[in-house]
Scaffold this motif. Structure first.
Motif, PDB file in Angstrom:
ATOM      1  N   ASP A 131      45.468  61.473  14.663  1.00  0.00           N
ATOM      2  CA  ASP A 131      44.013  61.397  14.780  1.00  0.00           C
ATOM      3  C   ASP A 131      43.582  60.281  15.736  1.00  0.00           C
ATOM      4  O   ASP A 131      42.694  59.482  15.442  1.00  0.00           O
ATOM      5  N   VAL A 132      44.276  60.257  16.862  1.00  0.00           N
ATOM      6  CA  VAL A 132      44.010  59.241  17.875  1.00  0.00           C
ATOM      7  C   VAL A 132      43.516  59.956  19.130  1.00  0.00           C
ATOM      8  O   VAL A 132      44.081  60.974  19.538  1.00  0.00           O
ATOM      9  N   GLN A 133      42.467  59.433  19.713  1.00  0.00           N
ATOM     10  CA  GLN A 133      41.851  60.090  20.875  1.00  0.00           C
ATOM     11  C   GLN A 133      42.705  59.915  22.140  1.00  0.00           C
ATOM     12  O   GLN A 133      43.395  58.895  22.295  1.00  0.00           O
ATOM     13  N   VAL A 134      42.643  60.917  23.021  1.00  0.00           N
ATOM     14  CA  VAL A 134      43.448  60.857  24.246  1.00  0.00           C
ATOM     15  C   VAL A 134      42.526  60.793  25.469  1.00  0.00           C
ATOM     16  O   VAL A 134      41.689  61.668  25.674  1.00  0.00           O
ATOM     17  N   ILE A 135      42.674  59.724  26.261  1.00  0.00           N
ATOM     18  CA  ILE A 135      41.920  59.587  27.510  1.00  0.00           C
ATOM     19  C   ILE A 135      42.846  60.007  28.646  1.00  0.00           C
ATOM     20  O   ILE A 135      44.011  59.594  28.675  1.00  0.00           O
ATOM     21  N   LYS A 136      42.323  60.820  29.574  1.00  0.00           N
ATOM     22  CA  LYS A 136      43.179  61.292  30.671  1.00  0.00           C
ATOM     23  C   LYS A 136      42.731  60.709  32.001  1.00  0.00           C
ATOM     24  O   LYS A 136      41.559  60.809  32.354  1.00  0.00           O
ATOM     25  N   VAL A 137      43.652  60.119  32.723  1.00  0.00           N
ATOM     26  CA  VAL A 137      43.400  59.712  34.112  1.00  0.00           C
ATOM     27  C   VAL A 137      44.461  60.420  34.946  1.00  0.00           C
ATOM     28  O   VAL A 137      45.642  60.037  34.917  1.00  0.00           O
ATOM     29  N   ASN A 138      44.046  61.464  35.646  1.00  0.00           N
ATOM     30  CA  ASN A 138      45.025  62.281  36.360  1.00  0.00           C
ATOM     31  C   ASN A 138      45.797  61.496  37.407  1.00  0.00           C
ATOM     32  O   ASN A 138      45.271  60.547  38.011  1.00  0.00           O
ATOM     33  N   LEU A 139      47.028  61.927  37.642  1.00  0.00           N
ATOM     34  CA  LEU A 139      47.800  61.374  38.758  1.00  0.00           C
ATOM     35  C   LEU A 139      47.157  61.833  40.059  1.00  0.00           C
ATOM     36  O   LEU A 139      46.418  62.832  40.091  1.00  0.00           O
ATOM     37  N   ASP A 140      47.458  61.125  41.136  1.00  0.00           N
ATOM     38  CA  ASP A 140      47.089  61.604  42.463  1.00  0.00           C
ATOM     39  C   ASP A 140      48.061  62.745  42.782  1.00  0.00           C
ATOM     40  O   ASP A 140      49.266  62.516  42.960  1.00  0.00           O
ATOM     41  N   VAL A 141      47.522  63.976  42.821  1.00  0.00           N
ATOM     42  CA  VAL A 141      48.425  65.135  42.960  1.00  0.00           C
ATOM     43  C   VAL A 141      48.420  65.694  44.394  1.00  0.00           C
ATOM     44  O   VAL A 141      49.082  66.691  44.662  1.00  0.00           O
ATOM     45  N   ASP A 142      47.684  65.045  45.289  1.00  0.00           N
ATOM     46  CA  ASP A 142      47.632  65.550  46.672  1.00  0.00           C
ATOM     47  C   ASP A 142      49.036  65.690  47.237  1.00  0.00           C
ATOM     48  O   ASP A 142      49.835  64.757  47.144  1.00  0.00           O
ATOM     49  N   ASP A 143      49.323  66.835  47.815  1.00  0.00           N
ATOM     50  CA  ASP A 143      50.647  67.107  48.403  1.00  0.00           C
ATOM     51  C   ASP A 143      51.776  66.903  47.403  1.00  0.00           C
ATOM     52  O   ASP A 143      52.887  66.537  47.785  1.00  0.00           O
ATOM     53  N   GLY A 144      51.484  67.088  46.134  1.00  0.00           N
ATOM     54  CA  GLY A 144      52.529  66.929  45.118  1.00  0.00           C
ATOM     55  C   GLY A 144      53.103  65.530  45.077  1.00  0.00           C
ATOM     56  O   GLY A 144      54.273  65.342  44.763  1.00  0.00           O
ATOM     57  N   LYS A 145      52.250  64.518  45.391  1.00  0.00           N
ATOM     58  CA  LYS A 145      52.860  63.172  45.390  1.00  0.00           C
ATOM     59  C   LYS A 145      52.969  62.594  43.985  1.00  0.00           C
ATOM     60  O   LYS A 145      53.847  61.800  43.707  1.00  0.00           O
ATOM     61  N   PHE A 146      52.102  62.983  43.081  1.00  0.00           N
ATOM     62  CA  PHE A 146      52.221  62.634  41.669  1.00  0.00           C
ATOM     63  C   PHE A 146      52.401  61.131  41.424  1.00  0.00           C
ATOM     64  O   PHE A 146      53.352  60.698  40.770  1.00  0.00           O
ATOM     65  N   PHE A 195      50.276  50.971  16.712  1.00  0.00           N
ATOM     66  CA  PHE A 195      49.165  50.328  17.426  1.00  0.00           C
ATOM     67  C   PHE A 195      47.801  50.965  17.196  1.00  0.00           C
ATOM     68  O   PHE A 195      46.783  50.299  17.376  1.00  0.00           O
ATOM     69  N   CYS A 196      47.769  52.248  16.851  1.00  0.00           N
ATOM     70  CA  CYS A 196      46.473  52.934  16.841  1.00  0.00           C
ATOM     71  C   CYS A 196      45.974  53.218  15.431  1.00  0.00           C
ATOM     72  O   CYS A 196      46.690  53.804  14.611  1.00  0.00           O
ATOM     73  N   VAL A 197      44.743  52.834  15.183  1.00  0.00           N
ATOM     74  CA  VAL A 197      44.109  53.139  13.903  1.00  0.00           C
ATOM     75  C   VAL A 197      43.559  54.566  13.992  1.00  0.00           C
ATOM     76  O   VAL A 197      42.783  54.865  14.913  1.00  0.00           O
ATOM     77  N   PRO A 198      43.963  55.464  13.055  1.00  0.00           N
ATOM     78  CA  PRO A 198      43.486  56.850  13.105  1.00  0.00           C
ATOM     79  C   PRO A 198      41.965  56.912  13.092  1.00  0.00           C
ATOM     80  O   PRO A 198      41.306  56.123  12.404  1.00  0.00           O
ATOM     81  N   GLY A 199      41.422  57.843  13.886  1.00  0.00           N
ATOM     82  CA  GLY A 199      39.978  58.042  13.906  1.00  0.00           C
ATOM     83  C   GLY A 199      39.222  56.970  14.679  1.00  0.00           C
ATOM     84  O   GLY A 199      37.997  57.015  14.753  1.00  0.00           O
ATOM     85  N   LYS A 200      39.932  55.997  15.244  1.00  0.00           N
ATOM     86  CA  LYS A 200      39.247  54.892  15.907  1.00  0.00           C
ATOM     87  C   LYS A 200      39.813  54.617  17.308  1.00  0.00           C
ATOM     88  O   LYS A 200      39.058  54.535  18.276  1.00  0.00           O
ATOM     89  N   ASP A 201      41.119  54.491  17.391  1.00  0.00           N
ATOM     90  CA  ASP A 201      41.714  54.046  18.650  1.00  0.00           C
ATOM     91  C   ASP A 201      42.064  55.210  19.578  1.00  0.00           C
ATOM     92  O   ASP A 201      42.071  56.363  19.172  1.00  0.00           O
ATOM     93  N   LYS A 202      42.379  54.834  20.852  1.00  0.00           N
ATOM     94  CA  LYS A 202      42.746  55.866  21.818  1.00  0.00           C
ATOM     95  C   LYS A 202      43.955  55.455  22.654  1.00  0.00           C
ATOM     96  O   LYS A 202      44.262  54.270  22.785  1.00  0.00           O
ATOM     97  N   ILE A 203      44.592  56.486  23.205  1.00  0.00           N
ATOM     98  CA  ILE A 203      45.689  56.250  24.149  1.00  0.00           C
ATOM     99  C   ILE A 203      45.263  56.802  25.503  1.00  0.00           C
ATOM    100  O   ILE A 203      44.334  57.610  25.592  1.00  0.00           O
ATOM    101  N   LEU A 204      45.963  56.355  26.553  1.00  0.00           N
ATOM    102  CA  LEU A 204      45.672  56.867  27.894  1.00  0.00           C
ATOM    103  C   LEU A 204      46.921  57.569  28.427  1.00  0.00           C
ATOM    104  O   LEU A 204      48.034  57.026  28.330  1.00  0.00           O
ATOM    105  N   ILE A 205      46.736  58.765  28.944  1.00  0.00           N
ATOM    106  CA  ILE A 205      47.857  59.482  29.578  1.00  0.00           C
ATOM    107  C   ILE A 205      47.461  59.858  31.007  1.00  0.00           C
ATOM    108  O   ILE A 205      46.268  59.845  31.349  1.00  0.00           O
TER     109      ILE A 205
END
Ligand SMILES: Cc1ncc(COP(=O)(O)O)c(C=O)c1O
Length: 389
Positions: free
Chosen positions: A126-141, A100-110
């Motif tokens: 060579d694919v960029q990584v976007i991070k959206v953290n889990l809600d970690v309050d009280d270890g709810k993840f 799915f990802c073109v190197p140097g152009k596309d990104k994934i989300l984790i």
């Protein structure tokens, strides 16, 4: 050698600067191994079931139809057209990114904290990584669908969203409602991968697999593996469940005979009705051990909270500072090193992961292994000298 040859100048820059996947096993390879979330009770197969493979002079079946047929009935799928098999889930992660990802152009989300291979494979490709953290309050993840939606609205939108349920290192199932929210998000242009490596360890009601959702969502890819509940990490068999159109792309992209005959023979045995029953029995034992381990470990002075919902075959536990006031990475790392170097027990330090301050990730061991672990932890945290093993 030609004077003009310079290795560094011809290697792809992203490979040259790569931080490779590292596991505790890179540093410590022996002792009581509670670091990699394998099945501590061993393989579900009898020894002789994994031997005696015929026709090794022939290439294996490129399509592995027999294994897929067994998986169709085991997981209640419509047909083998919904299945692809990889050299572990790790090969599937790499293939999905390459497809799915073109190197140097596309990104994934984790969604950190999460399994490290999504980023490593993205970096390799060579694919960029976007991070959206889990809600970690009280270890709810749990997922934050609104934040994910925001990230998906970027232009270009991430092509792949990697979610892990139950998560590693969180040991927590993601709520089905939030997974649905991501899948139904109008900003989603790409595919969603749900990594269910630990799905068999969840209680039926709380963590049921979303594998059958692939019949409704053409943009959903579910990954499972024989490495965990079946105790077959050594054979490297990963399972990918998705719409037949995606499966066709995966078949087109894979190496011709990616699943070798020894793996295929062993996997076929593992997926017999009798051995699936055995797997379920082993899982019940591991769950019972997990509950015992949880109640003992939390009574040790110096152990803080258990984070997450304990939906897998490992726990995520906080180590407190000497005053027993707050989680301490320094002390957790010391315990990790002391256990591995002087006490013969390898666990995983996860304190650097988002929302996991002071945490060790510990695979549930056999009753004897857990007893030894508890004993050593008690002594180390109590400040008493422990005899080396
Ligand atoms: C969440 C997760 N996904 C995938 C894997 C890799 O599985 P496999 O052995 O099938 O490559 C692991 C291994 O630890 C894992 O924790």
């Amino acid at each position: 050698m030609s004077k003009s040859f310079s290795l560094e100048s011809i290697v792809r820059p992203n490979i040259l600067s790569l931080t490779p996947y590292r596991c505790a096993r890179d540093d410590y390879g022996s002792g009581i191994l509670l670091d990699a979330n394998e099945n501590s009770f061993g393989s579900i197969l009898q020894e002789d079931e994994s031997l005696l493979v015929k026709d090794l002079h022939r290439y294996p079946d490129p399509n592995q139809v027999l294994i897929k047929e067994r998986l169709v009935s085991f997981r209640g799928l419509q047909s083998i057209d919904y299945l692809f098999l990889g050299v572990g889930s790790d090969e599937i992660i790499d293939l999905v990114i390459r497809i799915f990802c073109v190197p140097g152009k596309d990104k994934i989300l984790i969604t950190p904290p999460t399994y490290g291979m999504y980023s490593v494979c993205a970096n390799i490709n060579d694919v960029q990584v976007i991070k959206v953290n889990l809600d970690v309050d009280d270890g709810k993840f749990q997922l934050k669908p609104d934040k994910i939606s925001e990230a998906l609205s970027e232009n270009p939108s991430p092509k792949i969203v990697f979610l892990c349920s139950p998560g590693n290192p969180t040991s927590t199932c993601l709520s089905h409602n939030t997974i649905k929210a991501v899948l139904d998000d109008p900003n989603l242009k790409g595919v969603v991968v749900i990594d269910e490596a630990y799905i068999d360890f969840t209680e039926e009601t709380e963590g049921a697999s979303v594998a059958k959702w692939v019949e409704k969502y053409p943009n959903l890819i579910v990954m499972q593996t024989l490495s965990k509940s079946f105790g077959l990490a050594g054979i490297r068999l990963g399972i990918c469940i998705a719409d037949p159109k995606i499966i066709r792309l995966m078949n087109n992209t894979k190496a011709p005979y990616n699943i070798n005959s020894l793996t295929s023979h062993t996997a076929l045995n593992a997926l017999s009705l009798q051995n699936i029953t055995k797997m379920r029995e082993t899982v019940r034992q591991i769950r019972a051990e997990r509950e015992k381990l949880i109640s003992s470990i939390t009574s040790i002075t110096g152990i803080g909270k258990l984070l997450g919902a304990n939906n897998a075959n490992f726990i995520l536990v906080q180590i407190l500072d000497e005053a027993c006031e707050k989680p301490s990475n320094e002390r957790a790392h010391w315990i990790y090193k002391e256990l591995a170097e002087n006490q013969g027990i390898v666990v995983r330090f996860r304190g650097k992961e988002f929302g996991c301050e002071g945490c060790l990730r510990i695979t549930v061991g056999t009753p004897q292994e857990n007893e030894i672990l508890l004993e050593k932890l008690k002594h180390l945290l109590g400040g008493t000298t422990v005899k080396s093993t």
